[in-house]
Design a protein around this motif. Structure first.
Motif, PDB file in Angstrom:
ATOM      1  N   THR A  99     -10.263  25.512   9.407  1.00  0.00           N
ATOM      2  CA  THR A  99     -10.606  26.934   9.778  1.00  0.00           C
ATOM      3  C   THR A  99     -10.763  27.787   8.543  1.00  0.00           C
ATOM      4  O   THR A  99     -11.691  28.473   8.267  1.00  0.00           O
ATOM      5  N   LEU A 100      -9.973  27.418   7.393  1.00  0.00           N
ATOM      6  CA  LEU A 100     -10.324  28.144   6.154  1.00  0.00           C
ATOM      7  C   LEU A 100     -11.467  27.982   5.605  1.00  0.00           C
ATOM      8  O   LEU A 100     -12.228  28.719   5.084  1.00  0.00           O
ATOM      9  N   TYR A 101     -11.738  26.591   5.584  1.00  0.00           N
ATOM     10  CA  TYR A 101     -12.918  26.209   4.797  1.00  0.00           C
ATOM     11  C   TYR A 101     -14.138  26.692   5.520  1.00  0.00           C
ATOM     12  O   TYR A 101     -15.200  27.147   4.828  1.00  0.00           O
ATOM     13  N   SER A 102     -13.947  26.479   6.920  1.00  0.00           N
ATOM     14  CA  SER A 102     -15.314  27.042   7.601  1.00  0.00           C
ATOM     15  C   SER A 102     -15.488  28.475   7.407  1.00  0.00           C
ATOM     16  O   SER A 102     -16.554  29.084   7.203  1.00  0.00           O
ATOM     17  N   SER A 103     -14.389  29.358   6.988  1.00  0.00           N
ATOM     18  CA  SER A 103     -14.278  30.710   6.923  1.00  0.00           C
ATOM     19  C   SER A 103     -14.983  30.982   5.625  1.00  0.00           C
ATOM     20  O   SER A 103     -16.202  31.706   5.250  1.00  0.00           O
ATOM     21  N   ILE A 104     -14.552  30.415   4.498  1.00  0.00           N
ATOM     22  CA  ILE A 104     -15.117  30.552   3.280  1.00  0.00           C
ATOM     23  C   ILE A 104     -16.584  30.083   3.215  1.00  0.00           C
ATOM     24  O   ILE A 104     -17.292  30.692   2.201  1.00  0.00           O
ATOM     25  N   ALA A 105     -16.746  28.997   3.746  1.00  0.00           N
ATOM     26  CA  ALA A 105     -18.143  28.481   3.732  1.00  0.00           C
ATOM     27  C   ALA A 105     -19.257  29.556   4.283  1.00  0.00           C
ATOM     28  O   ALA A 105     -20.290  29.704   3.840  1.00  0.00           O
ATOM     29  N   LYS A 106     -18.743  30.378   5.168  1.00  0.00           N
ATOM     30  CA  LYS A 106     -19.571  31.399   5.835  1.00  0.00           C
ATOM     31  C   LYS A 106     -19.726  32.438   4.989  1.00  0.00           C
ATOM     32  O   LYS A 106     -20.790  33.171   4.745  1.00  0.00           O
ATOM     33  N   LEU A 107     -18.655  32.695   3.946  1.00  0.00           N
ATOM     34  CA  LEU A 107     -18.677  33.912   3.097  1.00  0.00           C
ATOM     35  C   LEU A 107     -19.259  33.446   1.936  1.00  0.00           C
ATOM     36  O   LEU A 107     -19.457  34.189   1.101  1.00  0.00           O
ATOM     37  N   ASN A 108     -19.618  32.176   1.575  1.00  0.00           N
ATOM     38  CA  ASN A 108     -20.177  31.780   0.291  1.00  0.00           C
ATOM     39  C   ASN A 108     -21.473  31.976   0.153  1.00  0.00           C
ATOM     40  O   ASN A 108     -22.368  31.325   0.376  1.00  0.00           O
ATOM     41  N   THR A 109     -21.556  33.234  -0.705  1.00  0.00           N
ATOM     42  CA  THR A 109     -22.969  33.648  -0.817  1.00  0.00           C
ATOM     43  C   THR A 109     -23.231  33.991  -2.507  1.00  0.00           C
ATOM     44  O   THR A 109     -21.927  33.756  -3.112  1.00  0.00           O
ATOM     45  N   VAL A 110     -24.299  34.182  -3.235  1.00  0.00           N
ATOM     46  CA  VAL A 110     -24.081  34.033  -4.516  1.00  0.00           C
ATOM     47  C   VAL A 110     -23.791  35.228  -4.958  1.00  0.00           C
ATOM     48  O   VAL A 110     -23.437  35.368  -6.314  1.00  0.00           O
ATOM     49  N   ASP A 111     -23.524  36.275  -4.412  1.00  0.00           N
ATOM     50  CA  ASP A 111     -23.190  37.564  -4.614  1.00  0.00           C
ATOM     51  C   ASP A 111     -21.763  37.912  -4.674  1.00  0.00           C
ATOM     52  O   ASP A 111     -21.219  39.067  -5.007  1.00  0.00           O
ATOM     53  N   VAL A 112     -20.966  36.789  -4.289  1.00  0.00           N
ATOM     54  CA  VAL A 112     -19.382  36.894  -4.263  1.00  0.00           C
ATOM     55  C   VAL A 112     -18.679  35.828  -5.028  1.00  0.00           C
ATOM     56  O   VAL A 112     -19.249  34.662  -5.289  1.00  0.00           O
ATOM     57  N   ASN A 113     -17.658  36.125  -5.619  1.00  0.00           N
ATOM     58  CA  ASN A 113     -16.704  35.257  -6.451  1.00  0.00           C
ATOM     59  C   ASN A 113     -15.700  34.809  -5.632  1.00  0.00           C
ATOM     60  O   ASN A 113     -14.709  35.356  -5.385  1.00  0.00           O
ATOM     61  N   ILE A 114     -15.543  33.430  -5.412  1.00  0.00           N
ATOM     62  CA  ILE A 114     -14.627  32.840  -4.280  1.00  0.00           C
ATOM     63  C   ILE A 114     -13.942  31.865  -5.191  1.00  0.00           C
ATOM     64  O   ILE A 114     -14.283  31.142  -5.942  1.00  0.00           O
ATOM     65  N   MET A 115     -12.474  31.967  -5.300  1.00  0.00           N
ATOM     66  CA  MET A 115     -11.510  31.275  -5.897  1.00  0.00           C
ATOM     67  C   MET A 115     -10.420  30.638  -4.992  1.00  0.00           C
ATOM     68  O   MET A 115      -9.977  31.439  -4.242  1.00  0.00           O
TER      69      MET A 115
END
Length: 642
Positions: free
Chosen positions: A407-423
């Motif tokens: 569930t978490l991976y699916s969520s951050i995959a949806k949020l993973n765009t070039v203009d955000v820094n995900i850690m």
């Protein structure tokens, strides 16, 4: 340069070049011609387009170019042998025409060594052993055989396909291997001959970033080149690491471990349990959430199997007193399709030996589409709305193995765009994602979730994923991050969504921090799906009272409910279930709920209010899936409570 075999003149084969005895000191003297493909084109045995086709296939599937050319039918095996001889400047031998080799000569080189290096002993003369090889410049293979046999090596070159056929002829093919070579090596009928043959696809450990995929045929070759370095350390009981390693490399043990690893993939298992007891030894697979026993090997295999797994996972085979964790990374060719499988290895000392649990991490099974996980439509809308906010805390709760990571991976995959820094801070990092900065926790050196979170805040993040909130320190930093302009996603171990609030406050987090930071909480479970191939209506439908007791509404019962089940087929292995689906309880924080948290409301009061506001509980989520014919009443009763 040491001796030539005195009876080389009497060789029954047409040896075209004068033999030479190779050692690691002299191997560089072998003249190397131009590349084999170019030589074949120059000799007009193949065309440029055929060479290009063979090279493209080699890039996709791996293997030696000569074998691929023969497999495609562009060239005969004998031509390849001749050109290999010219390429390496050593005698060439067609093993399909070679006279029978004496059993005493074959016995000089063990089967596992012959399979590992693709070599075959042909004859012995004095202190010289004539050996067929596909690569006569492989000094490691020659040194290994020379060390094992004590003979100098006189190499002749043969095609890889010819060697494979000859090795299978003299040492036994994958379908003929019975794992009964020793009394202690007997494998139950969990893997019949036909299945062993199917298992004999390709399996080979590799380091990160391999250049080529291995496409090895036959169970004997599955771990070719799989030697793993380890340090030999004797423990207080004087256990010899060398003896353990040698026992783990016995061909039956290697084959048994290979079959277990591959069969777990083929059967869709999520975990492998290898368990020693006082008088028996068993192996179980967790398939669709339930453990199933697949075989009971001899108790004598306990130590060799454990050592084999430890070697593959790069663990200390002599340490038997402490738990160990490692990882096995395999590239598998099943049904002509390449895939990479990670096995997360956990070894725990028990009363009668070391229990091994391997968690299979198959990226192909990672579902990154939130719409396909099993969310109800209204719950999914709430979840999408809250994970799209620029700050706040998003929590996923549930027991181990309930799909929280997915569930978490699916969520951050949806949020993973070039203009955000995900850690992300994870323990362990289960799957790799491009564009996301993932950090592996290492408690032994002090890198824990709290330390990683502090560092993240200096890395200009937009979104932070914390693998798990385990203590007050981690919870405090995560909440402060969510209150200072960051979206924080994390997990907790609680039974349902409302009790997550109580859990945070029991950790020591102030109620006003919980109320202001938490955006949404999702509790989840996984239940088995009814097999779509054999789905049918339950012949004995439960009475209306039974449906009401389970949690269906009176209106649903009046409309009529048809309980479905799987009758069992070849697709689901007769179980009636195939795959799993999620049950979700999504608690979106409203102003009313926040006020109740500030006034110290209990989890029960929070649950009642959330249900008034439309929260779908885990049981109701299950009931909806029963109505849709996705799962059974037995499954939702097993995983949820009213």
């Amino acid at each position: 340069m040491s001796g030539q075999s005195p009876d080389m003149e009497s060789r029954p084969m047409d040896i075209k070049y004068r033999p030479r005895v190779y050692t690691s000191a002299t191997v560089t003297e072998a003249p190397l011609a131009s590349r084999l493909g170019e030589m074949l084109v120059k000799a007009q045995l193949i065309t440029d387009p055929q060479l290009e086709e063979a090279i493209n296939l080699q890039r996709r599937e791996g293997g030696k170019l000569g074998s691929i050319v023969v497999r495609l039918g562009f060239c005969a095996d004998q031509d390849i042998v001749s050109f290999l001889g010219m390429q390496y400047g050593v005698p060439a031998a067609d093993l399909d025409q070679w006279p029978p080799i004496e059993s005493s000569v074959i016995a000089l080189v063990p089967a596992e060594l012959a399979n590992k290096h693709k070599v075959l002993p042909l004859q012995r003369s004095g202190n010289v052993l004539t050996m067929a090889m596909s690569d006569p410049t492989d000094i490691f293979a020659m040194d290994d055989v020379r060390f094992h046999t004590g003979y100098n090596i006189d190499p002749v070159v043969s095609s890889e396909m010819g060697l494979i056929r000859a090795i299978e002829r003299y040492y036994g093919g994958s379908s003929a291997l019975k794992l009964r070579e020793k009394e202690s090596s007997r494998v139950p009928d969990a893997f019949p001959e036909a299945e062993q043959s199917a298992i004999g696809q390709a399996l080979s450990p590799f380091e990160d970033g391999p250049d080529e995929a291995l496409d090895l045929k036959g169970l004997e070759e599955e771990l070719s080149g799989a030697e793993t370095e380890y340090e030999s350390v004797d423990d207080e009981d004087n256990i010899s690491a060398v003896a353990l390693a040698k026992g783990s490399e016995e061909a039956p043990v290697v084959r048994l471990v290979n079959m277990v690893l591959i069969d777990a993939i083929r059967k869709g298992a999520s975990d492998i349990h290898i368990e020693p007891y006082e008088k028996n030894y068993r192996i179980r697979f967790r398939i669709d959430g339930l453990l199933q026993e697949v075989m009971r090997p001899s108790i004598k295999l306990k130590d060799p199997v454990t050592s084999r797994v430890k070697i593959l996972a790069k663990l200390n085979i002599a340490e038997k007193r402490l738990p160990q964790d490692g990882r096995i990374k395999l590239r598998v060719n099943l049904g002509g399709r390449q895939k990479v499988i990670d096995y997360r290895v956990s070894i725990l000392p028990t009363l009668f030996g070391e229990k091994i649990v391997l968690r299979l991490l198959d990226s192909d099974k990672l579902m990154l589409d939130l719409t396909k996980l099993g969310f109800e439509q209204e719950s999914l809308q709430q979840w999408d709305r809250q994970i799209s906010k620029p700050y706040g805390m998003v929590l996923v709760t549930g027991p181990t193995g309930s799909g929280k990571t997915n569930t978490l991976y699916s969520s951050i995959a949806k949020l993973n765009t070039v203009d955000v820094n995900i850690m992300t801070a994870e323990d362990p990092v289960e799957f790799n994602f491009a564009g996301i900065n993932q950090v592996q926790m290492k408690e032994q050196i002090g890198l824990n979730f709290a330390v990683a979170l502090r560092s993240f805040l200096r890395q200009d993040p937009n979104i932070i994923l914390v693998g798990e909130i385990r203590d007050f320190e981690t919870a405090e930093i995560a909440i402060k991050a969510s209150l200072t302009g960051h979206l924080v996603l994390s997990t907790l171990h609680t039974n349902d969504a409302p009790s997550t609030i109580s859990r945070l406050m029991n950790m020591g987090v102030e109620p006003f921090l919980v109320a202001t930071s938490v955006n949404i909480i999702c509790a989840q479970r996984l239940v088995r799906r009814i097999c779509v191939k054999c789905k049918a209506a339950e012949p004995h439908q439960p009475p209306a009272e039974a449906f009401l007791k389970v949690g269906f509404t009176e209106e649903e019962v009046k409309r009529g409910i048809t309980a479905m089940k799987g009758t069992g087929c070849e697709v689901c292995g007769g179980r009636g279930y195939k795959g799993r689906v999620g049950l979700y309880e999504v608690l979106e924080m409203s102003e009313t709920l926040k006020d109740m948290i500030l006034t110290g409301a209990s989890a029960i009061e929070l649950r009642e209010q959330a249900q008034k506001e439309g929260m779908i509980t885990l049981r109701r989520s299950g009931c909806r899936k029963v109505l849709d014919g996705v799962t059974t009443i037995e499954e939702i009763v097993r995983e949820t409570v009213l």
